[in-house]
Design a protein around this motif. Structure first.
Motif, PDB file in Angstrom:
ATOM      1  N   GLU A 282      -3.480  14.725 -11.854  1.00 58.07           N
ATOM      2  CA  GLU A 282      -4.100  13.715 -11.001  1.00 58.07           C
ATOM      3  C   GLU A 282      -4.260  12.400 -11.760  1.00 58.07           C
ATOM      4  O   GLU A 282      -4.700  12.402 -12.913  1.00 58.07           O
ATOM      5  N   LEU A 283      -3.896  11.292 -11.116  1.00 58.24           N
ATOM      6  CA  LEU A 283      -4.037   9.977 -11.746  1.00 58.24           C
ATOM      7  C   LEU A 283      -5.500   9.556 -11.741  1.00 58.24           C
ATOM      8  O   LEU A 283      -6.127   9.469 -10.676  1.00 58.24           O
ATOM      9  N   VAL A 284      -6.044   9.300 -12.925  1.00 58.89           N
ATOM     10  CA  VAL A 284      -7.442   8.894 -13.052  1.00 58.89           C
ATOM     11  C   VAL A 284      -7.520   7.690 -13.986  1.00 58.89           C
ATOM     12  O   VAL A 284      -6.638   7.464 -14.819  1.00 58.89           O
ATOM     13  N   THR A 285      -8.580   6.924 -13.843  1.00 48.05           N
ATOM     14  CA  THR A 285      -8.835   5.782 -14.720  1.00 48.05           C
ATOM     15  C   THR A 285      -9.810   6.197 -15.804  1.00 48.05           C
ATOM     16  O   THR A 285     -10.912   6.656 -15.507  1.00 48.05           O
ATOM     17  N   CYS A 286      -9.391   6.045 -17.052  1.00 49.93           N
ATOM     18  CA  CYS A 286     -10.235   6.359 -18.201  1.00 49.93           C
ATOM     19  C   CYS A 286     -10.454   5.071 -19.007  1.00 49.93           C
ATOM     20  O   CYS A 286      -9.959   4.003 -18.632  1.00 49.93           O
ATOM     21  N   TYR A 287     -11.164   5.217 -20.119  1.00 52.74           N
ATOM     22  CA  TYR A 287     -11.555   4.029 -20.885  1.00 52.74           C
ATOM     23  C   TYR A 287     -11.209   4.228 -22.355  1.00 52.74           C
ATOM     24  O   TYR A 287     -11.569   5.237 -22.962  1.00 52.74           O
TER      25      TYR A 287
END
Length: 539
Positions: free
Chosen positions: A153-158
């Protein structure tokens, strides 16, 4: 063949003139006039082409009006200066400039505004002054967002980055959030990798993890209390940049470093099963980057860092607790709510208050001094992470709730509830009925608390093959698989040591002092025999 350019033409004329060719012959040969031959003999380079006079435009009558407006803006309040739209409207209303367009005014103002500012002595806005950094003194810290394909799943991380200003040595870490827990854990990881703490200033944005309030236009800040304690623990001296885009240039090293790292290591989008796997890859990339050079520097990052590392201040001996503590109450679904997400705990704790230590990538749940649950931290809000093992005591009394349990679906998705479990379950239901067959499966799942997962799967497969559809049969087959597993050759066995107890390594046994205690004796128990009466013979 005639020369291709004017420089070639001049060179050819000068070459033929040195052979004695007359001016008339040169003019005839190259088809040029007398003045051209004369200019070629005077200079080898053609004279620069004359600039054309600027063409008149319909905006020319209004240039002085626009200049006056821009000059008045130099002393006007910052939030009450003219925009291009306002200048255009004034030209229409006050000067009836119907023959000009908005695009003409915008193009003129774009270049003229800065020229007027310079003429008034206001200085250059976008000027950068090169800086020299002392080794071991300064560093820069920042977060940047990245996109990761996590478990499909495409997720936004930091992406957390800690960069030493002198050597350019940078340490990176990816977290599910950019909160204070991630901020602290990124610092701890970076400082441990670097082996020390910068002795000078570390530059930061005004992120909420560190700054509670910005005091006007000054450099003064009201810091978050935990951040103040963290800085005091490690001896960090913080320098906060100007708010917004105006302060980005004050830590341009780490801003550019995050962009470089993202383009060179995170393109294309990485596909991983967990953030721990991705961070292991990032640690390897950080080590490989030590071999590169920054721009025209004569040495590599690793060589500069080797000279800088001994100048860092030593790390504190005691660790700092980076997690955030909370005390939620367990609801009737055996769940706790942490940061708008829900996590399961054992059902025996329903109605109790537990302690939760929230870290950047996981959370740990304690009841008293006992650790009762450990979960990977959820990224999205409003999600739930449930552990099937936490509900087994309730399911053994309510076996009918197992087929539709959310925890069962998550266990299947994570691969902990395998097709072998399903096959054994179906066979047990067929043999014992829905209720008793499901209860037998739950008893098998309870075995996972004492047996390794791979041995339990082997036991399930063997029991299914032989038609033994009871938890006792699965336990027996699993223990057979454990006994048949070869022992680790790296683990030496000391003769006489009890089975199942790991012996001390030889190096440790060699440093132990000699045992001078006397051998145990049971002679003291003989005193009990004297208290027996003679008329009561010993049986």
């Amino acid at each position: 063949m005639l020369p291709k350019s004017k420089v070639d033409l001049y060179a050819a004329i000068r070459r033929d003139a040195r052979t004695g060719m007359s001016l008339r012959a040169l003019m005839r040969k190259y088809g040029v006039g007398f003045e051209t031959v004369q200019r070629a003999l005077v200079s080898a380079l053609p004279e620069p082409r004359k600039k054309m006079r600027p063409r008149e435009t319909r905006l020319d009558p209004y240039r002085s009006v626009i200049d006056a407006i821009l000059t008045a803006d130099l002393t006007a309040p910052r939030k009450q200066r003219h925009t291009v739209k306002r200048i255009f409207d004034r030209l229409l209303d006050e000067h009836d400039a119907v023959d000009i367009s908005y695009q003409m005014v915008r193009a003129y103002v774009a270049g003229r505004r800065e020229e007027i500012r310079l003429q008034a002595g206001k200085g250059v806005v976008d000027a950068f002054v090169p800086q020299t950094h002392k080794p071991g003194a300064e560093a820069e810290v920042d977060f940047g967002d990245v996109t990761v394909k996590l478990a499909g799943e495409l997720v936004t991380c930091y992406l957390f980055a800690f960069r030493l200003s002198y050597s350019g040595k940078a340490v990176h870490r990816i977290f599910a959030s950019a909160g204070q827990e991630a901020f602290f854990e990124g610092h701890v990881h970076a400082l441990n990798v670097l082996g020390g703490v910068p002795t000078g200033k570390v530059r930061y944005d005004n992120l909420r993890a560190a700054v509670a309030q910005v005091l006007g236009l000054s450099r003064g800040r009201v810091e978050a209390e935990r951040w103040t304690a963290f800085r005091s623990h490690y001896g960090l001296e913080a320098f906060y940049c100007q708010p917004g885009i105006r302060g980005a240039h004050e830590k341009g090293g780490v801003e550019g470093q995050i962009g470089w790292f993202r383009r060179n290591h995170l393109v294309s989008v990485p596909e991983v099963d967990s953030l721990a796997e991705l961070n292991a890859m990032i640690d390897r990339w950080d080590q490989e980057d030590d071999a590169r050079r920054i721009r025209s520097r004569p040495r590599t990052i690793g060589e500069y860092f080797a000279a800088e590392q001994p100048l860092l201040a030593p790390l504190p001996e005691e660790p700092f607790e980076t997690g955030r503590l909370s005390t939620p109450r367990v609801d009737r679904y055996s769940q706790i709510c942490v940061r708008m997400n829900r996590y399961s705990v054992p059902v025996r704790l329903i109605g109790r208050t537990v302690r939760v230590m929230l870290h950047a990538s996981e959370l740990v749940v304690y009841y008293g001094r006992e650790e009762v649950a450990r979960h990977e931290r959820l990224i999205a809000r409003g999600a739930a992470r449930l552990e099937l093992d936490h509900y087994l005591e309730a399911l053994i009394r309510k076996p009918g709730a197992l087929p539709g349990a959310t925890a069962l679906d998550q266990a299947r998705a994570a691969g902990r509830f395998t097709p072998i479990h399903d096959a054994w379950w179906q066979a047990a239901v067929k043999a014992h009925g829905e209720r008793e067959g499901t209860r037998a499966l739950i008893e098998v799942l309870l075995l996972s608390r004492h047996l390794p997962h791979e041995h339990l799967i082997t036991g399930l497969a063997a029991a299914l093959k032989s038609g033994a559809l009871t938890a006792d049969a699965v336990a027996l087959e699993a223990r057979k698989a454990a006994d048949a597993e070869p022992e680790d050759p790296a683990q030496p066995v000391v003769p006489g040591s009890p089975p199942g107890i790991a012996p001390l390594p030889a190096a440790v046994r060699a440093r132990l002092p000699p045992d001078k205690r006397p051998l145990p004796s049971v002679a003291h128990y003989d005193q009990l025999l004297r208290l027996r009466r003679s008329d009561h013979p010993t049986p």
